[in-house]
Design a protein around this motif. Structure first.
Motif, short mmCIF file in Angstrom:
data_model
loop_
_atom_site.label_atom_id
_atom_site.label_comp_id
_atom_site.label_asym_id
_atom_site.label_seq_id
_atom_site.Cartn_x
_atom_site.Cartn_y
_atom_site.Cartn_z
N TYR A 1 0.81 -1.21 0.00
CA TYR A 1 0.00 0.00 0.00
C TYR A 1 0.85 1.27 0.00
CZ TYR A 1 -3.70 -3.28 0.98
OH TYR A 1 -4.57 -4.34 0.90
N ASP A 2 2.03 1.19 -0.56
CA ASP A 2 2.90 2.35 -0.65
C ASP A 2 2.84 2.87 -2.08
OD1 ASP A 2 4.73 4.26 0.12
OD2 ASP A 2 6.46 2.99 -0.28
N SER B 1 -4.32 10.75 3.33
CA SER B 1 -4.72 9.38 3.64
C SER B 1 -3.72 8.35 3.12
CB SER B 1 -6.13 9.08 3.11
OG SER B 1 -6.12 8.92 1.71
N LEU B 2 -2.88 8.77 2.16
CA LEU B 2 -1.81 7.90 1.64
C LEU B 2 -0.48 8.19 2.31
CD1 LEU B 2 -2.65 7.96 -2.19
CD2 LEU B 2 -3.20 6.16 -0.52
N ASN B 3 -0.54 8.84 3.47
CA ASN B 3 0.65 9.18 4.24
C ASN B 3 1.53 10.21 3.54
OD1 ASN B 3 2.11 8.90 6.65
ND2 ASN B 3 3.54 7.46 5.72
N GLY B 4 0.90 11.11 2.81
CA GLY B 4 1.61 12.19 2.15
C GLY B 4 1.40 13.50 2.88
N PRO C 1 -8.73 3.40 -5.78
CA PRO C 1 -9.52 4.47 -5.14
C PRO C 1 -9.09 5.87 -5.58
CG PRO C 1 -8.97 2.79 -3.53
CD PRO C 1 -8.19 2.47 -4.78
N THR C 2 -7.79 6.10 -5.67
CA THR C 2 -7.33 7.41 -6.13
C THR C 2 -7.68 7.59 -7.60
OG1 THR C 2 -5.54 7.40 -4.50
CG2 THR C 2 -5.31 8.92 -6.36
N GLN C 3 -7.52 6.53 -8.37
CA GLN C 3 -7.85 6.63 -9.79
C GLN C 3 -9.32 6.97 -10.00
OE1 GLN C 3 -7.93 3.24 -12.82
NE2 GLN C 3 -5.88 4.12 -13.06
#
Length: 160
Positions: A5-6, A67-70, A129-131
């Motif tokens: 999930y990175d 939410s993607l740790n950014g 999900p991002t796409q």
């Protein structure tokens, strides 16, 4: 973070979109404030609608990035440093109304290409999900390009 999930490329592209969505709002505001001409009453409120959409998209992109740790860009300096859109001062009368709309078409085409890049990156990194989020934004910017080029009596694909 679990390697599965990175999404390093996705995070980088989302941050690019943060900078670009912030700058496109500035550029639309500029048109909104400096436009003159016979279509003023029709186009002036349209700029507000464009900016409301971009503000919502910016918020959604930044929240997805978090939410993607950014860490989304959050200063004017970061936006200007990272955007691919122009940051140019203009004055009344410098551009005709059609020229201002053409400038927006160019901004929107750039943004469309950044959305497409995000779609390709999220596909590569398997981040559906991002796409899904970006697909809707891409569809919306395609419609904006079509609307503005119709105003300019052009095809959405002319000038490319």
């Amino acid at each position: 973070m679990n390697q599965k999930y990175d999404y390093p490329k996705t995070r980088a592209q989302l941050n690019q979109l943060v900078a670009d969505l912030e700058q496109v709002q500035t550029n639309v505001h500029q048109v909104h404030w400096y436009m003159r001409g016979k279509q003023f009453f029709n186009l002036h409120p349209q700029m507000d609608e464009f900016n409301e959409t971009f503000a919502d998209e910016l918020d959604e992109v930044a929240e997805r990035l978090i939410s993607l740790n950014g860490a989304p860009f959050a200063t004017t300096h970061e936006f200007i440093e990272h955007t691919g859109l122009p940051d140019e001062k203009i004055d009344f009368g410098q551009y005709t109304l059609p020229e201002l709309m053409q400038r927006l078409v160019e901004n929107f085409r750039y943004l469309r290409d950044q959305f497409q890049k995000a779609i390709e990156i999220t596909d590569e990194e398997n981040d559906q999900p991002t796409q899904d989020i970006i697909n809707g934004f891409k569809s919306d910017i395609d419609k904006k390009i079509w609307m503005l080029t119709a105003y300019l009596d052009e095809s959405p694909f002319s000038g490319e």
